[in-house]
Design an enzyme around this catalytic site. Structure first.
Site, PDB file in Angstrom:
ATOM      1  N   HIS A 178       0.962  -2.625   2.913  1.00  0.00           N
ATOM      2  CA  HIS A 178      -0.263  -1.858   3.111  1.00  0.00           C
ATOM      3  C   HIS A 178       0.025  -0.713   4.097  1.00  0.00           C
ATOM      4  CE1 HIS A 178      -4.202  -0.857   4.732  1.00  0.00           C
ATOM      5  NE2 HIS A 178      -4.692  -1.285   3.584  1.00  0.00           N
ATOM      6  N   ASP A 309     -10.573  -1.361  -1.689  1.00  0.00           N
ATOM      7  CA  ASP A 309     -10.231  -1.005  -0.303  1.00  0.00           C
ATOM      8  C   ASP A 309     -11.476  -1.074   0.586  1.00  0.00           C
ATOM      9  OD1 ASP A 309      -8.587  -0.473   1.805  1.00  0.00           O
ATOM     10  OD2 ASP A 309      -8.198   1.621   1.298  1.00  0.00           O
TER      11      ASP A 309
END
Ligand code: MN
Length: 349
Positions: A178, A309
């Site tokens: 990430h 997200d």
């Protein structure tokens, strides 16, 4: 579009625990200068949007479920928000990662149809991190691992981190790399216009991480290791042709003959072949048909997963995008849930 037609598994959904948030508050309040703290000092500021983001990170079983229901999102794959515990001292980071993973397993046990999750680890303690991957996969039954790109300016291609890669491969645990901001030296060049974060720096940092893994030959050593990248692959799909072309030029027969470019390791496959073999990408924050269409062509539908997200990006944007994307029903099923079920071993509906 029938809202019930496609099971929707969102694969890059952020959460946080109060104990780690408290450490981020302490860092943000200190005089430590780090590119990630530029964003955290805003996130922890006393403004309505900041308070709302923090509230949404800490809330998993309340309003988050209501928002998921409102948009027909069946599952959030939870990732402890960036930069995880990677800015903390190794022992403290290891302990807090274990605490977060325990709590994640409890949440999933209470809502097994609504949540899955990736284990947070402390790469700055690689041996402990490898053990935590084992515990997370075998005891806690989590669905993989999240690492927020660099740790103290170092990347997973460095051999001291290979115990983590070895454990992930052996335990069939995908590693979601990430984004976080680049380390201080690199980020100095991004400071003007505040390019450290999601507008450019996250992609520059995380794309670099993926390319470094390929260039080191990590996937010759760990051929079954799987890396997941958000944001349609952090720019790498668009660059695969050039990676292949320039790598061939530098590691080919001429370079081998002269030894002039021996600093770039020889690889068994072309860079693009590792990307198709060892990487998966998600649509987080990239609700854009042109990019989806391109990635379908170059990485293939079996390697693309849907993501929101949350709470940084909006469910109300990500669901209509994927509902309306010009795909066959079979492909939409794969991206919305089938690939995530396979990659993260989430039980089919
Ligand atoms: Mn994210």
């Amino acid at each position: 579009m029938n809202a019930q037609k496609f099971r929707r598994i969102a694969t890059e959904e952020a959460w946080q625990i109060p104990e780690i948030l408290q450490e981020m508050r302490a860092l943000a309040a200190s005089n430590v200068q780090d590119p990630d703290l530029v964003l955290w000092r805003i996130l922890l500021g006393d403004t309505t949007p900041s308070r709302e983001t923090i509230r949404k990170l800490l809330d998993v079983e309340g309003d988050r479920l209501k928002e998921m229901d409102a948009f027909g999102v069946d599952v959030h794959l939870l990732l402890l928000t960036s930069p995880g515990v990677q800015m903390l001292p190794p022992d403290q980071a290891t302990t807090l990662a274990q605490l977060a993973n325990d709590r994640l397993a409890e949440i999933i046990a209470r809502h097994p149809r609504r949540f899955a999750g990736l284990a947070v680890i402390a790469p700055q303690a690689p041996i402990s991190a490898a053990k935590e991957i084992d515990r997370a996969m075998n005891k806690l039954k989590l669905n993989g691992v999240v690492i927020n790109s660099h740790t103290n300016g170092e990347y997973l291609d460095e051999e001291q981190y290979w115990p983590i890669l070895e454990a992930a491969e052996a335990l069939d645990a995908p590693i979601y790399i990430h984004p976080r901001s680049p380390p201080p030296g690199a980020a100095a060049y991004l400071a003007k216009y505040h390019l450290e974060d999601a507008i450019w720096g996250f992609q520059a940092e995380t794309g670099l991480h993926g390319v470094r893994l390929i260039m080191r030959g990590v996937f010759d050593r760990f051929p079954k290791l799987r890396i997941v990248l958000g944001h349609m692959g952090e720019g790498i799909p668009y660059w695969l042709h050039r990676l292949d072309h320039m790598h061939r030029a530098s590691a080919g027969s001429q370079a081998a003959a002269t030894g002039a470019l021996a600093w770039r390791p020889a690889l068994k496959l072309r860079p693009s072949e590792y990307f198709k073999q060892n990487f998966l990408i998600t649509t987080s924050g990239m609700n854009w048909n042109a990019s989806l269409d391109f990635c379908m062509r170059v990485v293939g539908v079996d390697n693309i997963m849907w993501a929101v997200d949350y709470p940084y990006q909006q469910t109300k944007d990500a669901v209509p995008f994927m509902d309306a994307a010009p795909l066959s029903d079979a492909d939409r099923h794969k991206i919305y849930h089938g690939n995530a079920e396979r990659v993260f071993r989430i039980a089919p509906a």
